[in-house]
Design an enzyme around this catalytic site. Structure first.
Site, short mmCIF file in Angstrom:
data_model
loop_
_atom_site.label_atom_id
_atom_site.label_comp_id
_atom_site.label_asym_id
_atom_site.label_seq_id
_atom_site.Cartn_x
_atom_site.Cartn_y
_atom_site.Cartn_z
N SER A 144 1.41 -19.81 31.20
CA SER A 144 0.63 -19.56 29.98
C SER A 144 -0.10 -18.24 30.16
O SER A 144 -0.20 -17.73 31.29
CB SER A 144 -0.38 -20.70 29.80
N TYR A 157 -6.48 -26.82 32.50
CA TYR A 157 -5.25 -26.19 31.98
C TYR A 157 -5.01 -24.85 32.69
O TYR A 157 -3.91 -24.57 33.17
CB TYR A 157 -5.38 -26.00 30.47
P1 NDP Z 1 4.53 -29.42 22.32
O1 NDP Z 1 3.37 -30.34 22.23
O2 NDP Z 1 5.33 -29.12 21.11
O3 NDP Z 1 5.52 -29.89 23.45
C1 NDP Z 1 5.10 -30.51 24.63
C2 NDP Z 1 6.30 -31.20 25.20
O4 NDP Z 1 5.97 -31.77 26.46
C3 NDP Z 1 6.80 -32.32 24.31
O5 NDP Z 1 8.19 -32.24 24.27
C4 NDP Z 1 6.33 -33.57 25.01
O6 NDP Z 1 7.25 -34.64 24.80
C5 NDP Z 1 6.34 -33.14 26.46
N1 NDP Z 1 5.39 -33.86 27.29
C6 NDP Z 1 4.05 -33.76 27.29
N2 NDP Z 1 3.52 -34.61 28.19
C7 NDP Z 1 4.57 -35.26 28.77
C8 NDP Z 1 4.69 -36.25 29.77
N3 NDP Z 1 3.60 -36.75 30.37
N4 NDP Z 1 5.91 -36.69 30.12
C9 NDP Z 1 7.02 -36.19 29.52
N5 NDP Z 1 6.97 -35.22 28.56
C10 NDP Z 1 5.77 -34.80 28.20
O7 NDP Z 1 3.91 -28.08 22.93
P2 NDP Z 1 4.52 -26.69 23.37
O8 NDP Z 1 5.95 -26.60 23.07
O9 NDP Z 1 3.60 -25.69 22.83
O10 NDP Z 1 4.29 -26.75 24.95
C11 NDP Z 1 5.34 -26.65 25.88
C12 NDP Z 1 4.80 -25.97 27.14
O11 NDP Z 1 4.38 -24.64 26.81
C13 NDP Z 1 3.60 -26.66 27.77
O12 NDP Z 1 3.71 -26.60 29.17
C14 NDP Z 1 2.44 -25.79 27.31
O13 NDP Z 1 1.35 -25.86 28.18
C15 NDP Z 1 3.09 -24.44 27.32
N6 NDP Z 1 2.41 -23.41 26.54
C16 NDP Z 1 2.30 -23.51 25.18
C17 NDP Z 1 1.65 -22.52 24.46
C18 NDP Z 1 1.51 -22.54 22.98
O14 NDP Z 1 0.84 -21.68 22.43
N7 NDP Z 1 2.13 -23.45 22.27
C19 NDP Z 1 1.06 -21.36 25.14
C20 NDP Z 1 1.25 -21.35 26.56
C21 NDP Z 1 1.90 -22.35 27.22
P3 NDP Z 1 6.77 -36.04 24.13
O15 NDP Z 1 6.19 -35.67 22.80
O16 NDP Z 1 8.03 -36.83 24.04
O17 NDP Z 1 5.79 -36.62 25.08
#
Ligand code: NDP
Length: 254
Positions: A144, A157
């Protein structure tokens, strides 16, 4: 050399059922790679698999909660048993919690660290023997802008995402000899479920993001497709241990 052809490759994408992870999975599938999509929400995962298979590749839905080490190991074994190999691991699943550091419980701290960082290590460790057996592999973990910047509302985070970068460097040095390249992507502000809430709840956030991002817009999951294919393909054999911003210039704006 076909630098952008992933046919015959098998990828695991944690959190591949939505947001950035689905964007990365789309890139892999469009390049011909097969994808094991991992998530907790079965309906989301089923829909993602159907969408990816419509691109002409075989996919697998895996239900797992990556906060549990044993589920990280099991999800890798399920993908390996189903496809017969594992070439690519995307450690993308992650979560956030907005609150001041002095109000955190240790349970909240551990939930963020374990979901975002420990899961990436457990999945990487489980994937290693499969990649070694296949003669090489690719690991991409999602950091991130908080990997390199601080924020008053994101102590756990930021710690977890800083850890992603250092874990990436350590794994890259350890496994270079096995032809496994390990890299991290550092997204800026991307329009996904994770940020939709913050955008609604935090006054002025949208304007601050737009004002500070030189490219002048929020990122989208589609912004992750091409970089993923590059880092998963044969053309990136000499790129390892890198932490590559995908942030529209957010972190280089003075
Ligand atoms: P979303 O909330 O759209 O996606 C998060 C994903 O992670 C979902 O597919 C969710 O699946 C899965 N997930 C979360 N917790 C678990 C768990 N305990 N076990 C299995 N799966 C899990 O967010 P983003 O796409 O934005 O985030 C994806 C990554 O990018 C993360 O690591 C986030 O920190 C990082 N990120 C995002 C930014 C942003 O601006 N959006 C900026 C910087 C980094 P399910 O719903 O099935 O649990």
């Amino acid at each position: 050399m076909k630098a952008f052809d992933l046919s015959g490759r098998v990828a695991i994408v944690t959190g591949g059922n939505g947001g950035i992870g689905l964007g990365m999975a789309r890139g892999i599938a469009r390049a011909g790679g097969q994808v094991a999509v991992v998530g907790r929400n079965t309906a989301k995962t089923t829909a993602a698999v159907a969408e990816l298979e419509a691109l002409g590749v075989k996919c697998l839905a895996i239900e797992a909660d990556v906060i549990k080490d044993e589920e990280c190991r099991s999800l890798v074994e399920q993908a390996a048993a189903h496809f017969g190999r594992v070439d690519i691991l995307v450690n993308n699943a992650g979560t956030a919690l907005r609150k001041p550091p002095h109000e955190y419980t240790m349970q909240e701290w551990r939930r963020i660290i374990d979901t975002n960082l420990s899961s990436a290590f457990a999945c990487s460790q489980a994937a290693y023997p499969h990649m070694k057996a296949a003669g090489g592999g690719k690991i991409i973990s999602i950091g991130s802008i908080m990997s390199v910047m601080g924020a008053s509302f994101a102590v756990a985070y930021a710690a977890s995402k800083g850890g992603i970068v250092q874990m990436t460097r350590a794994l890259a040095t350890a496994w270079a000899v096995d032809n496994i390249q390990v890299n991290a992507l550092l997204p800026g502000w991307i329009d996904t479920d994770l940020t939709k809430g913050a955008r609604r709840e935090v006054a002025g956030l949208n304007e601050r993001v737009l004002g500070r991002t030189p490219v002048g817009r929020w990122g989208t999951p589609a912004d992750f497709e091409a970089i993923t294919v590059l880092l998963c393909g044969n053309g990136s054999q000499y790129i390892t241990g890198a932490a590559i911003p995908v942030d529209g210039g957010y972190t280089i704006q003075a």
